[in-house]
Design a protein around this motif. Structure first.
Motif, short mmCIF file in Angstrom:
data_model
loop_
_atom_site.label_atom_id
_atom_site.label_comp_id
_atom_site.label_asym_id
_atom_site.label_seq_id
_atom_site.Cartn_x
_atom_site.Cartn_y
_atom_site.Cartn_z
N GLU A 93 -9.50 4.43 -10.21
CA GLU A 93 -8.22 3.73 -10.05
C GLU A 93 -7.72 3.09 -11.33
O GLU A 93 -6.54 3.22 -11.70
N SER A 121 -4.86 4.61 -2.93
CA SER A 121 -3.57 4.30 -2.32
C SER A 121 -2.39 4.76 -3.17
O SER A 121 -2.26 4.37 -4.34
N THR A 123 0.77 3.99 -2.57
CA THR A 123 1.64 2.83 -2.73
C THR A 123 1.17 1.95 -3.89
O THR A 123 1.98 1.46 -4.68
N LYS A 124 -0.14 1.78 -4.00
CA LYS A 124 -0.70 0.95 -5.07
C LYS A 124 -0.48 1.59 -6.44
O LYS A 124 -0.11 0.91 -7.40
#
Length: 283
Positions: A93, A121, A123-124
């Motif tokens: 990430e 994610s 969205t993240k």
């Protein structure tokens, strides 16, 4: 319309995506951190296309044309004219966020940005960019040239226009797309990884041998490969990481990683890439 593609990463996924895009007639810019990585990636593409020629699934002229459509560089500024840039770096990430933030200033304002993540994610990741409405998950499956599916994942802010363009892109490169909302594991891994984890629980409890569990799923459910052999192919460390994401994301004990999976990873038995997982692969 998406008419030119940028790809971050020349590894297994990146070079596979580059191949299918170039074979579909799209010009591709593929980047990586070193010339050596790019050379390896192009070698894989060349060998893969050569096999298609040998199987008479492609002409040599088409192979040469596809290779000519791929440009490589260590400079992401080369993405300045791309309509769609796909991040296909390592499943980490922090690394992905860093790459995406760096990319934004180098892209034309209307360019779409996508990630090939299988678990992080959407969205993240979109929030780390200057275009969350033009950001989408494009989850390709390995090996990219052979697998028909492309999973489209919409983040909270992904626009309908971005999704429609992603669907059109999928058709252009010969993939069948399904759409999933942003949730741990999306659609495919949400089903697949807990199934594999349950097979590991069954092995741990002595329900059957690894060979019999895999044979049962292959012959009884018509799976092309058994869940334990598939875990070895995916990498047991990757499997553990995905199950931990599920466990944390849902706060539901049904997603707890099997203790045997944790033991295997702790022992360094990660599957095919280390030569030892639920099966032995030699060196």
């Amino acid at each position: 319309m998406i008419e030119s593609i940028g790809i971050v990463g020349a590894g297994t996924m990146g070079n596979g995506i580059a191949q299918v895009c170039a074979a579909a007639g799209l010009p591709v810019v593929m980047t990586d951190i070193s010339d050596a990585a790019l050379t390896r990636g192009m070698s894989v593409v060349s060998n893969s296309l050569e096999r298609l020629v040998n199987k008479q699934k492609m002409t040599d002229a088409d192979r040469q044309a596809a290779l000519a459509r791929i440009t490589t560089s260590t400079d992401t500024a080369k993405f300045s004219t791309c309509d769609l840039v796909i991040e296909a770096a390592t499943e980490n990430e922090d690394l992905k966020v860093k790459i995406l933030k760096d990319l934004c200033a180098k892209l034309q304002p209307r360019a779409l940005l996508a990630t090939n993540t299988s678990s992080i994610s959407i969205t993240k990741l979109a929030a780390a960019t200057d275009r969350p409405d033009r950001f989408i998950g494009l989850h390709f499956f390995n090996p990219v040239p052979l697998m028909a599916l492309l999973e489209l994942i919409r983040g909270l802010q992904t626009s309908d226009d971005t999704h429609a363009k992603a669907e059109a892109f999928s058709k252009r490169i010969g993939k069948v797309s399904i759409t999933a909302k942003n949730s741990p594991g999306f659609a495919v891994n949400r089903i697949l990884c807990p199934m594999i984890n349950e097979a590991i629980f069954a092995l741990q409890e002595g329900i059957a041998t690894a060979e019999d569990l895999d044979a049962g799923m292959k012959l009884g459910c018509n799976h092309p490969i058994g869940p334990l052999a598939l875990a070895d192919m995916i990498g047991l460390d990757t499997m553990l990481s995905v199950m931990e994401v599920f466990y944390e994301g849902f706060n539901d004990p049904k997603y707890r990683p099997a203790p045997l999976l944790k033991e295997m990873v702790a022992a360094g038995h990660l599957g095919r890439k280390t030569g030892q997982g639920f099966y032995s692969y030699g060196k």
